[in-house]
Write an enzyme that holds these catalytic residues in place. Structure first.
Site, PDB file in Angstrom:
ATOM      1  N   ASP A  35       0.794  -1.263   0.110  1.00  0.00           N
ATOM      2  CA  ASP A  35       0.207   0.040   0.226  1.00  0.00           C
ATOM      3  C   ASP A  35       1.304   1.064  -0.095  1.00  0.00           C
ATOM      4  OD1 ASP A  35      -2.398   1.382   0.357  1.00  0.00           O
ATOM      5  OD2 ASP A  35      -2.300   1.793   2.193  1.00  0.00           O
ATOM      6  N   GLU A  76      -1.964  -0.774  -9.232  1.00  0.00           N
ATOM      7  CA  GLU A  76      -2.799   0.912  -8.410  1.00  0.00           C
ATOM      8  C   GLU A  76      -1.439   1.963  -9.103  1.00  0.00           C
ATOM      9  OE1 GLU A  76      -5.147   2.334  -4.924  1.00  0.00           O
ATOM     10  OE2 GLU A  76      -6.177   0.740  -5.948  1.00  0.00           O
TER      11      GLU A  76
END
Length: 420
Positions: free
Chosen positions: A82, A179
């Site tokens: 993340d 992403e």
């Protein structure tokens, strides 16, 4: 562009600060499957959280794998590195198969003039009247506008390309889900700006499967959306249209979808999100991050005894160290410090009083969103408790797990993915 490892249409980012709730989180995805919708889990934990807690991404992988094995989950699942960058990516390479490329620091940094010139030369279709299907009014741009967008975002996208190529070198093409996060900037992107960004990403040959744009309004940690719901709804639908057009125009992966960061507890926008993806057939990734940690504290408080004592101690320490805890999250919390009860007051609370203040039930007059936000960023306090906190979780596993599963399924998956 192709990517072998595919993120399904619906996914939910599940944070697990202390790597104890993977089974409880997965249970919510099993309940979703039983209700007729596939929502796959993406366990996410940032480098900052690992540093605070003193954990390793490999431990998150072990917890996820163990939960999947024990509960017999046969659908896909992922582990998200993340908000990584070139400096922090290394220890995530082996355990992770989903990478959120964080280029926030470079948004607004001017790109090289020759890169901007080349981009505009390569994309004459972005200058003039830009028609995005399903958006009523065409967008009118000129060279100066596209140049301005390029100067704001092109350096960041180029950096994302560097990170992506490093990942390919280490993991191989198609062995992970990329992403790109564009949400940590001052102003929301318009649909035509998002289209321009997606053209940049295509030029960098990053086969992104999710993109996190910036939306209007505040997405504060662990509390409801603050802003104009009608405006958000318009932006959300227009972003879906821009993505669909970019997939068709620039050859991006056909499963490219929106990622809503700090998406937990944004109850007032869940219905328009559900209606938009239902109407368009689009996908959605909802990041719920630290809401699980709050459910641990709620579970401990509900258990009473030592559990309640630990919950009160966490609050007391968080209250005493507000500046230190809130500093890194200043842009995504909004605490009214005058609304925070004193530790002395909280120490006199019953289990019901504590859970009433913390649990996100806006119909409960005891609910205190400032207390909730302070505890949301207060997981460092529990980390310092070490084994004492972890043993309390284990001793009260059933009641904690029930809160984690109920929160994820009832308050998040049901309204967002099932429309209930």
């Amino acid at each position: 562009m192709s990517d072998d490892l595919k993120l399904p249409r619906f996914s939910v980012g599940v944070g697990d600060r202390f790597a104890h709730q993977a089974k409880a989180q997965l249970q919510a995805c099993i309940m979703a499957a039983d209700a007729g919708v596939e929502v796959v889990p993406v366990w996410n934990k940032s480098n900052r959280e690992h540093m605070i807690i003193g954990s390793e991404p490999s431990a998150t992988r072990l917890a996820a794998d163990a939960a999947v094995k024990e509960l017999g989950w046969t659908k896909p699942y992922f582990l998200d590195a993340d908000h990584i960058n070139l400096k922090t990516v290394q220890r995530f390479l082996d355990p992770c198969d989903f990478f959120t490329l964080d280029v926030a620091d470079l948004i607004g940094q001017p790109a090289k003039p020759e890169d901007v010139t080349q981009f505009i030369h390569n994309h004459p279709e972005l200058v003039g009247e830009v028609v995005i299907p399903k958006i009523t009014e065409p967008f009118k741009t000129d060279k100066a506008f596209v140049e301005g967008v390029a100067n704001k975002f092109l350096a960041a996208v180029k950096h994302a390309g560097e990170i992506y190529r490093l990942l390919v070198e280490n993991k191989g093409v198609g062995r992970f889900v990329p992403e790109v996060s564009m949400d940590e900037t001052d102003y929301p992107q318009t649909p035509v700006e998002l289209l321009i960004i997606l053209a940049m990403i295509s030029d960098e040959k990053i086969p992104i499967q999710t993109i996190a744009p910036k939306f209007t309004g505040r997405f504060n940690k662990g509390v409801d959306y603050v802003g104009d719901v009608a405006q958000f709804t318009k932006e959300f639908n227009e972003d879906l249209a821009a993505i669909a057009y970019a997939v068709h125009t620039y050859g991006l992966p056909d499963n490219l979808k929106l990622s809503v960061h700090s998406g937990s507890d944004k109850f007032s926008i869940y219905k328009p999100m559900y209606e938009a993806v239902k109407a368009t057939g689009a996908g959605l990734h909802l990041k719920t991050a630290g809401t699980t940690w709050l459910e641990e504290i709620i579970g401990l408080a509900e258990a009473g005894g030592t559990g309640l004592e630990i919950a009160k101690e966490v609050y007391s320490e968080a209250y005493a160290h507000q500046a230190e805890l809130c500093g890194p999250y200043a842009t995504v919390i909004n605490i009214d410090h005058a609304a925070l009860p004193s530790p002395e007051t909280v120490n006199g609370w019953t289990s019901d009083q504590f859970t009433g203040a913390l649990r996100h039930d806006q119909s409960n007059p005891a609910y205190n969103q400032s207390l909730r936000q302070l505890l949301h960023v207060g997981f460092k306090v529990a980390a310092k408790m070490g084994d004492r906190y972890l043993k309390a979780l284990e001793a009260n596993e059933a009641i904690v797990a029930k809160n984690v599963t109920t929160n994820l399924f009832d308050r998040h998956i049901k309204p967002v993915f099932l429309g209930l």
